[in-house]
Structure formats: C-alpha cells, structure tokens
Design an enzyme around this catalytic site. Structure first.
Site, PDB file in Angstrom:
ATOM      1  CE  LYS A  85       3.761   4.756   7.183  1.00 53.88           C
ATOM      2  NZ  LYS A  85       2.808   5.250   8.184  1.00 53.88           N
TER       3      LYS A  85
ATOM      4  CG  PHE B 158       3.327  10.092   7.043  1.00 50.49           C
ATOM      5  CD1 PHE B 158       4.156  11.051   7.579  1.00 50.49           C
ATOM      6  CD2 PHE B 158       1.962  10.243   7.173  1.00 50.49           C
ATOM      7  CE1 PHE B 158       3.634  12.150   8.250  1.00 50.49           C
ATOM      8  CE2 PHE B 158       1.429  11.334   7.850  1.00 50.49           C
ATOM      9  CZ  PHE B 158       2.265  12.288   8.380  1.00 50.49           C
TER      10      PHE B 158
ATOM     11  CG  ASP C 221      -4.077   9.287  10.971  1.00 48.84           C
ATOM     12  OD1 ASP C 221      -5.175   9.800  10.659  1.00 48.84           O
ATOM     13  OD2 ASP C 221      -3.256   8.872  10.133  1.00 48.84           O
TER      14      ASP C 221
ATOM     15  N   GLY D 274       0.677   5.498   1.423  1.00 49.77           N
ATOM     16  CA  GLY D 274      -0.014   6.516   2.198  1.00 49.77           C
ATOM     17  C   GLY D 274       0.711   7.837   2.127  1.00 49.77           C
TER      18      GLY D 274
ATOM     19  N   GLY E 106       0.825  -1.208   0.000  1.00 49.73           N
ATOM     20  CA  GLY E 106       0.000   0.000   0.000  1.00 49.73           C
ATOM     21  C   GLY E 106       0.851   1.246   0.000  1.00 49.73           C
TER      22      GLY E 106
END
Length: 430
Positions: free
Chosen positions: A146, A129, A241, A127, A125
C-alpha cells in the site's frame, strides 16, 4: 609412531607363549605332589602366582586395547558430541532470529519497494489513502504493498511507532504487516497478500456467494479480530474504519481485518478517547464521532461499524441507498427493524421471503451494535460469545435512524470513499 606400534604388536605375540608356559608349569609340579608335602606347598603357591600373572596380563591387555581402540573411540565420541552441541546451539539461535524477524515488520528502502512491486506494475486497488500494488518477495511470497499518498499523515516518528506496534499483532483474523517504508515524503505498508480480496466483492453480488453458515463463520471471525484489537494487545487499538472493503479474505476465505490507516492506539486504562482527529467512512461511522452529544468515543465506536457490517452481510445490500426517494427507503436497517418487530406500516412493501435463523441472528446482533448510545451497545467480547440460538436474543430498542440517513444523503458521495469529518473535541466547553 611406527616403531611404537611394532613393539606393541611384538609384545602381544608373546602373550600366548607365556600363557602356555604358565599352564604347563603347575602340571609339571603336580607330578611331584605325591612325593612330599613340600611340593604340595609349591603347587599351591604356583597357582596363586599364575592367577596374579594372568590378572596382570589382563590389565596390560586392557590398557593396550584402551590406548589403541577405546581412547580414539572416546575422543571421536567427545568431538562428535561437542560438534552436535555447537551445531544445535547455532541452529536454535538461527531459528530464534528467523522467528524474531518474522514477528517484527521489516523496514524497506523505497528502492526495495519498487523492486518488490516491479515498479508498481500490478495495481490491486485504490483508496483515499493511496494505491495498493501486488508485490513478490524472495521465495515466491506474494504481498500487497500500500503506497500512501503524499497528503497522508502517516509519516515520521508516529508512523514508525504505530507500525512497530501493529506489526507485532499476530492473530488469525488480523492481516499481518510484513514491512514498511518511510523515506521523506514516501511511505508504504507491506501486508500479506489476500488472494480472495475484500468481503464487499462477495456480499454485494447479485447471486449470494456464501452459505448462511459460511457467512456466520466470517462474521464471527471478524468479531474475534476486532475483539483482539480491543483486548488482546498491550494497548487498545481502535480501528475506526470497519467496513466490507477492509475485511480481506485469504485462500480459504478466512476473514482478516485490514487497513489500519485510521487506527489509534490508547492505553487500556483510558475510558475516553480524544475526538480531535476522529475519522471514518460515511455509512459506518458511529454517531459519537460526529457529535459528543451522542456519547463518548471508545471501543464501542468500532462496535457500531461492525453492526452496520453485519446488516449488510445479512441483507446483501448496502445500508444506505442514496438514490432512494424517502428516508425510510434510504436507510435499510430501519426496514429490517420493522420487519423483525412485525410493525411494518402498510405503505412499506417488503419482499416476500422467509428469514433464515442465521440471517435473523446477524440482523439482531447488528441492531444491538448500532444503538445510538455507546453504553447500549455490547462489547466485541459479548458479540463473540453470542451463541447460535436466537430464541433468547431479544429485539433491541429501536435505534434513532434519522440522523444516519440525513447525514448520508448530505455527505455520502461515494459508498467506498473514506471521508474525514470535523468532530467536536471533548475538551470544548460548548
């Protein structure tokens, strides 16, 4: 050594002969006891001497057996015990070190990150950031890596400090940070891999995937995870968040709060949080993060986001519809409030359906959580303690919905994008 053993065996062979001779001696003396009293005395003395000799012989035999058998056996027993003690001690130390290693996040080199992800082969995915890639650690342990984008502020000493704190969080409903990387402008976070991905893949599908009971279990798990962040750690962790995309599901669909890119850590005695760098996702961001006129920023800001999440879980649709013509149609929580209060206006058309008890509870708790003033919202601990009986759960005051719908129409360009808002700092005098 051979000579010594031979002498020992030769000595042992003499013992039976001596024993037989000793036994014949009193028998011979006994034949003469009837002659006079002098021989009777000799007979008694001979018995005493024989008993003493037998005792001495027994002691000698035991000493020989002890030297040839018991001493080696005792030595081997001692050595075995010593070895077991040392091995057990080393094993306990090794287990402790492995446990400590599993409790603390590992600092990886960027080359390790490339190897783990196989040069970022499989993207999970993307995002605001950075991008998330699937990786594999030795032992076939899958992780989600990430890779933070270059414009992210999660670098330097602050990055390491926050990682070391969040990395020690171990809770069933909080995703575990396995490791991290920080080399110059390159930074990455390595999390445990969640095979069922995020909650938004299921609650917004055309066909309802979860039963109401399972949905309630997921909601309770998320609440427990957020409550742990607020009260269960040495410092209060504000997530800032909370949204469906940041609730990951493991192989058993156990929810785990994830993505601490916006998280802030504060001592528990702090009641007011600086709003100089507050951020969030439009549609879930609390009003006090937009303006201090709504109240102070605290753990209640996460409560607001959780309330919005609950309403979306119950409704199966996003709270904000940017394609709707009117504000009443644009903001779904206002329609839900009217339906629960049976105050729907004639022009508002609802789909005809019976409301499940779990659905009603999720709506009621969600509406309590999204109260405009933070002081009117429950804490996450209170949310966790709410039981399934909705008969005693009253309808909250109607929130002021217009601010959310207007902000959403203006700023909400992407439902899943994270937007940084300029916020009035609490230190400002204006």
């Amino acid at each position: 050594m051979f000579h010594e053993n031979f002498e020992s065996s030769e000595f042992l062979s003499l013992i039976p002969a001596v024993f037989k001779a000793e036994m014949h001696f009193p028998a011979c003396v006994e034949d003469y006891t009837g002659l006079n009293s002098h021989f009777q005395l000799i007979f008694r003395l001979s018995i005493v001497v024989i008993v003493v000799i037998e005792i001495v012989q027994l002691v000698i035999v035991l000493l020989i057996i002890g030297r040839l058998v018991l001493a080696p056996l005792a030595l081997w027993t001692f050595l075995a015990h010593k070895f077991w003690t040392i091995w057990s001690s080393n094993d306990a130390v090794e287990k402790f070190l492995q446990a400590q290693q599993s409790l603390s996040p590992i600092r990886y080199a960027y080359t390790d990150i490339m190897a783990i992800t196989r040069h970022f082969k499989e993207q999970l995915g993307r995002g605001g950031f950075g991008s998330v890639y699937k990786g594999e650690l030795p032992g076939s342990h899958f992780v989600a890596v990430k890779l933070l984008s270059g414009n992210s502020k999660c670098h330097g000493d602050d990055f390491i400090s926050e990682v070391s704190t969040i990395g020690r969080i171990h809770h069933l409903n909080v995703v575990r940070l396995v490791g991290f990387c920080s080399e110059g402008s390159k930074a990455a976070l390595v999390y445990e891999y969640m095979p069922n991905k995020s909650l938004d893949k299921y609650i917004f599908s055309s066909n309802r995937y979860f039963s109401w009971q399972k949905l309630n279990t997921i909601a309770l798990g998320v609440a427990r995870g957020i409550d742990y962040l607020h009260r269960g750690c040495d410092m209060t962790i504000l997530h800032f968040d909370i949204k469906p995309q940041n609730i990951l599901l493991d192989q058993s669909f156990v929810p785990k709060v994830s993505d601490f890119g916006l998280a802030k850590l504060y001592p528990k005695e702090y009641n007011v949080v600086s709003a100089s760098a507050a951020r969030g996702t439009i549609g879930y961001i609390a009003p006090e993060l937009v303006s201090r006129n709504f109240g102070i920023i605290s753990h209640k800001s996460d409560v607001y986001s959780f309330g919005m999440l609950l309403i979306e879980m119950a409704s199966g649709r996003r709270n904000v519809d940017t394609n709707a013509d009117s504000s009443s149609q644009n903001y779904y929580p206002s329609l839900i409030y009217d339906k629960l209060g049976y105050k729907a206006e004639e022009e508002i058309k609802f789909e005809s359906f019976e409301m499940n008890e779990v659905e009603k509870k999720l709506y009621l708790v969600g509406l309590w959580c999204i109260q405009i003033r933070p002081s009117d919202r429950p804490s996450m601990n209170q949310v966790v303690q709410i039981e399934g009986d909705t008969d005693h759960l009253e309808l909250p005051p109607k929130p002021f919905f217009s601010w959310s719908s207007s902000i959403s129409r203006t700023l909400h360009s992407d439902n899943t994008a994270t937007t940084q808002l300029s916020v009035i700092d609490e230190d400002d005098s204006s």
